[in-house]
Design a protein around this motif. Structure first.
Motif, mmCIF file in Angstrom:
data_model
loop_
_atom_site.group_PDB
_atom_site.id
_atom_site.type_symbol
_atom_site.label_atom_id
_atom_site.label_comp_id
_atom_site.label_asym_id
_atom_site.label_seq_id
_atom_site.Cartn_x
_atom_site.Cartn_y
_atom_site.Cartn_z
ATOM 1 N N CYS A 15 0.854 -1.184 0.000
ATOM 2 C CA CYS A 15 0.000 0.000 0.000
ATOM 3 C C CYS A 15 0.894 1.240 0.000
ATOM 4 N N CYS A 18 0.089 3.065 3.558
ATOM 5 C CA CYS A 18 0.354 2.464 4.876
ATOM 6 C C CYS A 18 1.219 1.205 4.819
ATOM 7 N N CYS A 44 -4.404 -0.157 -0.038
ATOM 8 C CA CYS A 44 -5.159 -1.254 0.572
ATOM 9 C C CYS A 44 -6.619 -0.851 0.778
ATOM 10 N N CYS A 47 -7.276 1.882 3.622
ATOM 11 C CA CYS A 47 -7.024 3.260 3.184
ATOM 12 C C CYS A 47 -8.130 3.727 2.238
ATOM 13 N N HIS A 61 -4.810 5.547 12.136
ATOM 14 C CA HIS A 61 -4.375 4.793 10.952
ATOM 15 C C HIS A 61 -3.450 5.652 10.093
HETATM 16 ZN ZN ZN Z 1 -3.186 1.264 3.258
#
Ligand code: ZN
Length: 192
Positions: A15, A18, A44, A47, A61
Motif C-alpha cells: 500500500c 500504509c 489497501c 485506506c 491509521h
Molecule cells: Zn493502506
C-alpha cells in the motif's frame, strides 16, 4: 502493461500509504490533471474505505503518512496532503503538513477538491474593529491585560509583533510580550 501492473511495480506490491500488503487495488486520486498511473495510487482496502467515507476515518491509521508523505510520487503526496488537511485539528497532522513541501502544480492538484477550505473560512480572527487578523501581523493592546498564571500585566499600548492564530478558536491569538508568549483575546487588540 496494465495500470495495475505498473502500480504493483511502483509500489513493490505494498500500500503506497500504509505499506500493508493485503487487499490492494488501484485508487484514482480525484481531480487528477493526468490520466493513467500518474493519477492513481495503489492502496489497501482500509485506506480506500477511509478516503472515500469520511465518517470511517480513524486518525491513528493515518500516522502512516509520517513515512509515505516523503514519497516521490505526486499522486501519493496529494493524497497525504488531503488527509493531513482533513485531520489537522488533531495537531500532529498540522505538524506534518508544515514539513510537507509540494511542487506548485502538485499543490494545486491537492487543493482542487476544496479540502481544508471550509475550515479556514469558518475561523476568522478579527480585532476590536472587525479587521481580519493574519498570522505574522502586529497588534497593539487596547487595555491592560493580566497574564494568566503570572504576575505580569501587559500594558495598554503594548505592541505584540508576529502574532499566531489559535486554529480552533477565533477568539484567541498568541504573541510575545517581552520574552513571554501569551494568549490574547482578539477583542482586546487592534491591528497596526
Ligand atoms: Zn493502506
Amino acid at each position: 502493461m496494465s495500470i495495475e501492473r505498473i502500480l504493483q511495480k511502483r509500489s513493490e506490491s505494498k500500500c503506497e500509504l500504509c505499506t500493508s500488503n493485503e487487499n490492494l487495488s488501484v485508487y484514482e486520486v480525484p481531480k487528477s490533471p493526468k490520466d493513467g498511473e500518474e493519477g492513481s495510487i495503489y492502496i489497501c482496502n482500509i485506506c480506500t474505505e477511509q478516503l472515500e467515507d469520511t465518517s470511517k476515518v480513524d486518525a491513528n491509521h493515518w500516522r502512516c503518512i509520517n513515512d509515505s508523505m516523503w514519497s516521490t510520487v505526486p499522486a501519493v503526496q496529494v493524497t497525504a496532503w488531503r488527509m493531513l488537511t482533513r485531520l489537522r485539528a488533531e495537531g500532529w497532522p498540522q505538524d506534518l503538513l508544515d514539513m510537507l513541501y509540494l511542487e506548485e502544480e502538485t499543490l494545486e492538484w491537492a487543493k482542487a477538491t476544496g479540502e481544508g477550505e471550509d475550515e479556514t473560512d469558518k475561523i476568522i480572527h478579527r480585532d476590536v474593529n472587525g479587521v481580519i487578523l493574519n498570522t505574522g501581523d502586529s497588534v497593539v493592546l487596547i487595555k491592560d491585560l493580566k497574564v494568566k498564571g503570572s504576575s505580569l500585566v501587559a500594558k495598554q499600548g503594548t505592541a505584540v509583533r508576529r502574532i499566531s492564530l489559535d486554529r480552533e478558536n477565533a477568539e484567541f491569538i498568541e504573541g510575545k510580550v517581552g520574552p513571554t508568549q501569551i494568549v490574547i483575546i482578539t477583542k482586546y487588540v487592534k491591528k497596526i
